[in-house]
Design an enzyme around this catalytic site. Sequence first.
Site, PDB file in Angstrom:
ATOM      1  N   HIS A  37       0.768  -1.200  -0.018  1.00 20.20           N
ATOM      2  CA  HIS A  37       0.096   0.229  -0.038  1.00 20.20           C
ATOM      3  C   HIS A  37       0.734   1.420  -0.168  1.00 20.20           C
ATOM      4  O   HIS A  37       0.727   2.339  -0.669  1.00 20.20           O
ATOM      5  CB  HIS A  37      -0.893   0.011   1.260  1.00 20.20           C
ATOM      6  CG  HIS A  37      -1.857  -1.190   1.299  1.00 20.20           C
ATOM      7  ND1 HIS A  37      -1.674  -2.133   2.372  1.00 20.20           N
ATOM      8  CD2 HIS A  37      -3.113  -1.365   0.782  1.00 20.20           C
ATOM      9  CE1 HIS A  37      -2.833  -2.955   2.197  1.00 20.20           C
ATOM     10  NE2 HIS A  37      -3.614  -2.583   1.121  1.00 20.20           N
ATOM     11  N   ARG A 187      -3.469 -10.550   4.425  1.00 26.66           N
ATOM     12  CA  ARG A 187      -3.722 -11.629   5.049  1.00 26.66           C
ATOM     13  C   ARG A 187      -2.722 -12.217   5.609  1.00 26.66           C
ATOM     14  O   ARG A 187      -2.913 -13.310   6.015  1.00 26.66           O
ATOM     15  CB  ARG A 187      -4.512 -12.497   3.870  1.00 26.66           C
ATOM     16  CG  ARG A 187      -5.894 -11.817   3.622  1.00 26.66           C
ATOM     17  CD  ARG A 187      -6.785 -12.885   2.725  1.00 26.66           C
ATOM     18  NE  ARG A 187      -8.179 -12.628   2.709  1.00 26.66           N
ATOM     19  CZ  ARG A 187      -8.623 -11.741   1.880  1.00 26.66           C
ATOM     20  NH1 ARG A 187      -7.813 -11.091   1.011  1.00 26.66           N
ATOM     21  NH2 ARG A 187      -9.890 -11.376   1.969  1.00 26.66           N
TER      22      ARG A 187
END
Length: 280
Positions: A37, A187
């Site tokens: 990100h 995750r």
Amino acid sequence: MGPARVLRTRAELRNALTGARRPIGLVTTMGALHAGHASLIERARAENGTVLVTIFVNPRQFNDTADFEKYPRDEASDVQACAAAGADLVFIPSVDEIYPDGFQTSVRVGPLTVPLEGAARPGHFEGVTTVVAILLSLAGADRAYFGQKDAPQLLVVRRMAHDLGIGTDVVGCPIVREADGLALSSRNVRLTPAERAAAPVLRRALLAARSHYDAGERDGETLRSAMRATLATEPLAQPEYVSCSDPANLRELTRVEGAALLSLAVRFGDVRLIDNEPLP
Ligand code: PAF
């Protein structure tokens, strides 16, 4: 970098964007920010006058309630990560702010959402395109940055923005990996130590198929078999699909004549990981 301003409502966002320095670069996220990100935010920082990050764990794109509930959330550290990567504004709406009382609109893209991720996660893409349409519309951004790790999502969002005449340029950005090749994902933190040690097999499987391709192999099934054979060496890996598809429509290829997308989805316990490698 200074602190980023946190906005929680559509009205606050609208006010903050009125008169904001253009171009506006948007990075949509579900939080649990990692270096992948950060690379999107940094790219947006380098190319825009104002950088807006959204953090919203979108219930409509989870076809598994447990997955939604277990999705990692840490707002304070996410806001800090946004600021450190150069964001000016961070929009963190509630579910009711995104889907107000009486909400009944959804955005569904056609055949592109049927194979692979679409087949494995019914309703997922409709959830993604609905929320991304709302966020693109609220932000009025000039550019929006999406990771290539979710290659089908990037294709579907690009298609949707084009079809709906949304003026935002959808920019695809390279996958960021750990040193052992595992693609960064929110995750990954849910993997047990043994699963984490096993997870780089996704990358090895893609590279096995790539090396066949580089050696001249063009048969789609042979490339898929190379991925399956590598995954089979890892007992903790439960493959969901392996694919060698046409990147224009995500249909499986019998022969690779031009561009292709190698991709796979693999479960480790209840954690589902995806990765891909574009050819050539
Ligand atoms: O890729 C994601 O994190 C999500 O699918 C997105 C684009 C933020 C929509 O909720």
